[in-house]
Design a protein around this motif. Structure first.
Motif, PDB file in Angstrom:
ATOM      1  N   LEU A 124      52.985  55.103  31.122  1.00  0.00           N
ATOM      2  CA  LEU A 124      52.188  56.335  31.108  1.00  0.00           C
ATOM      3  C   LEU A 124      52.237  57.039  32.470  1.00  0.00           C
ATOM      4  CD1 LEU A 124      49.040  55.156  29.118  1.00  0.00           C
ATOM      5  CD2 LEU A 124      50.939  56.587  28.290  1.00  0.00           C
ATOM      6  N   ALA A 125      52.177  56.257  33.535  1.00  0.00           N
ATOM      7  CA  ALA A 125      52.221  56.828  34.880  1.00  0.00           C
ATOM      8  C   ALA A 125      53.552  57.533  35.132  1.00  0.00           C
ATOM      9  CB  ALA A 125      51.987  55.728  35.919  1.00  0.00           C
ATOM     10  N   PHE A 126      54.639  56.941  34.641  1.00  0.00           N
ATOM     11  CA  PHE A 126      55.956  57.564  34.790  1.00  0.00           C
ATOM     12  C   PHE A 126      55.959  58.957  34.171  1.00  0.00           C
ATOM     13  CE2 PHE A 126      60.071  58.781  33.171  1.00  0.00           C
ATOM     14  CZ  PHE A 126      60.920  58.519  34.235  1.00  0.00           C
ATOM     15  N   TRP A 127      55.458  59.056  32.941  1.00  0.00           N
ATOM     16  CA  TRP A 127      55.507  60.338  32.239  1.00  0.00           C
ATOM     17  C   TRP A 127      54.487  61.337  32.776  1.00  0.00           C
ATOM     18  CZ3 TRP A 127      59.857  61.569  30.499  1.00  0.00           C
ATOM     19  CH2 TRP A 127      60.727  60.584  30.033  1.00  0.00           C
ATOM     20  N   ALA A 128      53.495  60.858  33.488  1.00  0.00           N
ATOM     21  CA  ALA A 128      52.576  61.777  34.178  1.00  0.00           C
ATOM     22  C   ALA A 128      53.221  62.298  35.457  1.00  0.00           C
ATOM     23  CB  ALA A 128      51.258  61.066  34.492  1.00  0.00           C
ATOM     24  N   ALA A 129      53.985  61.456  36.147  1.00  0.00           N
ATOM     25  CA  ALA A 129      54.602  61.840  37.418  1.00  0.00           C
ATOM     26  C   ALA A 129      55.880  62.658  37.228  1.00  0.00           C
ATOM     27  CB  ALA A 129      54.896  60.601  38.265  1.00  0.00           C
ATOM     28  N   PHE A 130      56.552  62.502  36.104  1.00  0.00           N
ATOM     29  CA  PHE A 130      57.808  63.241  35.879  1.00  0.00           C
ATOM     30  C   PHE A 130      57.633  64.752  36.025  1.00  0.00           C
ATOM     31  CE2 PHE A 130      60.638  65.565  33.020  1.00  0.00           C
ATOM     32  CZ  PHE A 130      61.869  65.271  33.593  1.00  0.00           C
ATOM     33  N   PRO A 131      56.655  65.380  35.329  1.00  0.00           N
ATOM     34  CA  PRO A 131      56.517  66.835  35.512  1.00  0.00           C
ATOM     35  C   PRO A 131      56.094  67.224  36.933  1.00  0.00           C
ATOM     36  CG  PRO A 131      54.792  66.001  34.050  1.00  0.00           C
ATOM     37  CD  PRO A 131      55.746  64.876  34.313  1.00  0.00           C
ATOM     38  N   VAL A 132      55.382  66.341  37.609  1.00  0.00           N
ATOM     39  CA  VAL A 132      55.007  66.597  39.001  1.00  0.00           C
ATOM     40  C   VAL A 132      56.274  66.654  39.859  1.00  0.00           C
ATOM     41  CG1 VAL A 132      53.869  65.584  41.030  1.00  0.00           C
ATOM     42  CG2 VAL A 132      52.706  65.584  38.806  1.00  0.00           C
ATOM     43  N   ASN A 133      57.132  65.660  39.698  1.00  0.00           N
ATOM     44  CA  ASN A 133      58.385  65.637  40.463  1.00  0.00           C
ATOM     45  C   ASN A 133      59.280  66.810  40.097  1.00  0.00           C
ATOM     46  OD1 ASN A 133      58.120  63.367  42.179  1.00  0.00           O
ATOM     47  ND2 ASN A 133      58.377  62.038  40.417  1.00  0.00           N
ATOM     48  N   ARG A 134      59.350  67.146  38.818  1.00  0.00           N
ATOM     49  CA  ARG A 134      60.182  68.270  38.375  1.00  0.00           C
ATOM     50  C   ARG A 134      59.686  69.573  39.012  1.00  0.00           C
ATOM     51  NH1 ARG A 134      61.284  72.260  34.919  1.00  0.00           N
ATOM     52  NH2 ARG A 134      63.262  72.224  33.803  1.00  0.00           N
ATOM     53  N   TRP A 135      58.384  69.762  39.005  1.00  0.00           N
ATOM     54  CA  TRP A 135      57.795  70.973  39.574  1.00  0.00           C
ATOM     55  C   TRP A 135      58.096  71.060  41.073  1.00  0.00           C
ATOM     56  CZ3 TRP A 135      53.964  72.154  43.178  1.00  0.00           C
ATOM     57  CH2 TRP A 135      53.477  73.463  43.149  1.00  0.00           C
ATOM     58  N   LEU A 136      57.916  69.944  41.781  1.00  0.00           N
ATOM     59  CA  LEU A 136      58.173  69.925  43.227  1.00  0.00           C
ATOM     60  C   LEU A 136      59.651  70.177  43.536  1.00  0.00           C
ATOM     61  CD1 LEU A 136      55.947  66.874  44.235  1.00  0.00           C
ATOM     62  CD2 LEU A 136      55.594  69.257  44.940  1.00  0.00           C
ATOM     63  N   ILE A 137      60.526  69.511  42.818  1.00  0.00           N
ATOM     64  CA  ILE A 137      61.968  69.644  43.062  1.00  0.00           C
ATOM     65  C   ILE A 137      62.433  71.072  42.769  1.00  0.00           C
ATOM     66  CG2 ILE A 137      64.248  68.891  42.245  1.00  0.00           C
ATOM     67  CD1 ILE A 137      62.872  66.060  41.880  1.00  0.00           C
ATOM     68  N   ALA A 138      61.905  71.669  41.715  1.00  0.00           N
ATOM     69  CA  ALA A 138      62.278  73.046  41.365  1.00  0.00           C
ATOM     70  C   ALA A 138      61.923  74.021  42.481  1.00  0.00           C
ATOM     71  CB  ALA A 138      61.591  73.461  40.064  1.00  0.00           C
ATOM     72  N   ARG A 139      60.954  73.656  43.308  1.00  0.00           N
ATOM     73  CA  ARG A 139      60.523  74.503  44.411  1.00  0.00           C
ATOM     74  C   ARG A 139      61.087  74.046  45.756  1.00  0.00           C
ATOM     75  NH1 ARG A 139      58.079  74.713  40.166  1.00  0.00           N
ATOM     76  NH2 ARG A 139      56.864  76.483  39.443  1.00  0.00           N
ATOM     77  N   GLY A 140      62.056  73.115  45.713  1.00  0.00           N
ATOM     78  CA  GLY A 140      62.673  72.646  46.948  1.00  0.00           C
ATOM     79  C   GLY A 140      61.812  71.682  47.736  1.00  0.00           C
ATOM     80  N   ARG A 141      60.824  71.109  47.072  1.00  0.00           N
ATOM     81  CA  ARG A 141      59.911  70.178  47.737  1.00  0.00           C
ATOM     82  C   ARG A 141      60.067  68.788  47.142  1.00  0.00           C
ATOM     83  NH1 ARG A 141      55.527  74.679  47.465  1.00  0.00           N
ATOM     84  NH2 ARG A 141      55.905  75.693  49.448  1.00  0.00           N
TER      85      ARG A 141
END
Length: 153
Positions: A124-141
C-alpha cells in the motif's frame, strides 16, 4: 505530452518508488527486529522503524552519488531533497496500515500475521508513494535530481 514521455515518466517514477521501498523495507525490518528482540513497546518500535527507514532510504540514495565521485557533503543534500517526501509518504501509509490491523503490532517475528501485515503495508505504501514520485519527477524534483547526477556524474 506524448505517450512515450508518459511511459518514460511512469518508468522512472516506478524505479524511484522501488528504490524508496527497498530502503524503507530494510530499515523497517531491522528496526522491528531490534525492537522485538529488546522487548520495546509499540511507540518505540514504530519510532526506530521509521528512523531506520529514513537512514536506509537516504543511504541507498547516496551510494551511487558517492560512487560517481560526489562527496558526502555534496551527496547528503541531494539525498535529503530527493527522498524525504517519498519516504515520509511511504512511512505514513505503512505505519497507519500496521496500526489499524488488529494484532499486527503484537505479532512476533515468527508470526505469519507479522510478515503478512508488513508485506501488505509496504504494498500500500508503494502505491501511495508512486504518484508522489511521479509528480516530483515530472517537475524536475525528487529522484529526477539524483538521476540527473547519475547521467552527468
Amino acid at each position: 505530452m506524448d505517450h512515450g514521455h508518459h511511459a518514460s515518466l511512469n518508468r522512472t517514477a516506478f524505479q524511484a518508488t522501488v528504490h524508496c521501498l527497498t530502503g524503507c523495507a530494510l530499515g523497517e525490518i531491522v528496526g522491528l527486529v531490534i525492537a522485538t528482540a529488546a522487548g520495546w513497546g509499540n511507540a518505540a518500535t514504530i519510532a526506530i522503524s521509521i528512523f531506520l527507514a529514513f537512514v536506509f532510504g537516504y543511504s541507498l540514495t547516496m551510494l551511487p552519488l558517492l560512487r560517481s565521485g560526489l562527496s558526502v557533503r555534496g551527496a547528503a543534500p541531494l539525498a535529503l531533497a530527493s527522498g524525504t517526501f517519498s519516504i515520509a509518504t511511504m512511512e505514513l501509509i505503512d505505519s497507519l496500515t500496521i496500526l489499524v490491523i488488529p494484532g499486527a503490532m503484537d505479532a512476533g517475528l515468527g508470526d505469519f500475521l507479522f510478515w503478512w501485515t508488513l508485506a501488505g503495508a509496504l504494498f500500500l505504501a508503494f502505491w501511495a508513494a508512486f504518484p508522489v514520485n511521479r509528480w516530483l519527477i515530472a517537475r524536475g524534483r525528487g529522484h529526477a535530481v539524483v538521476h540527473a547526477m547519475h547521467d552527468h556524474g
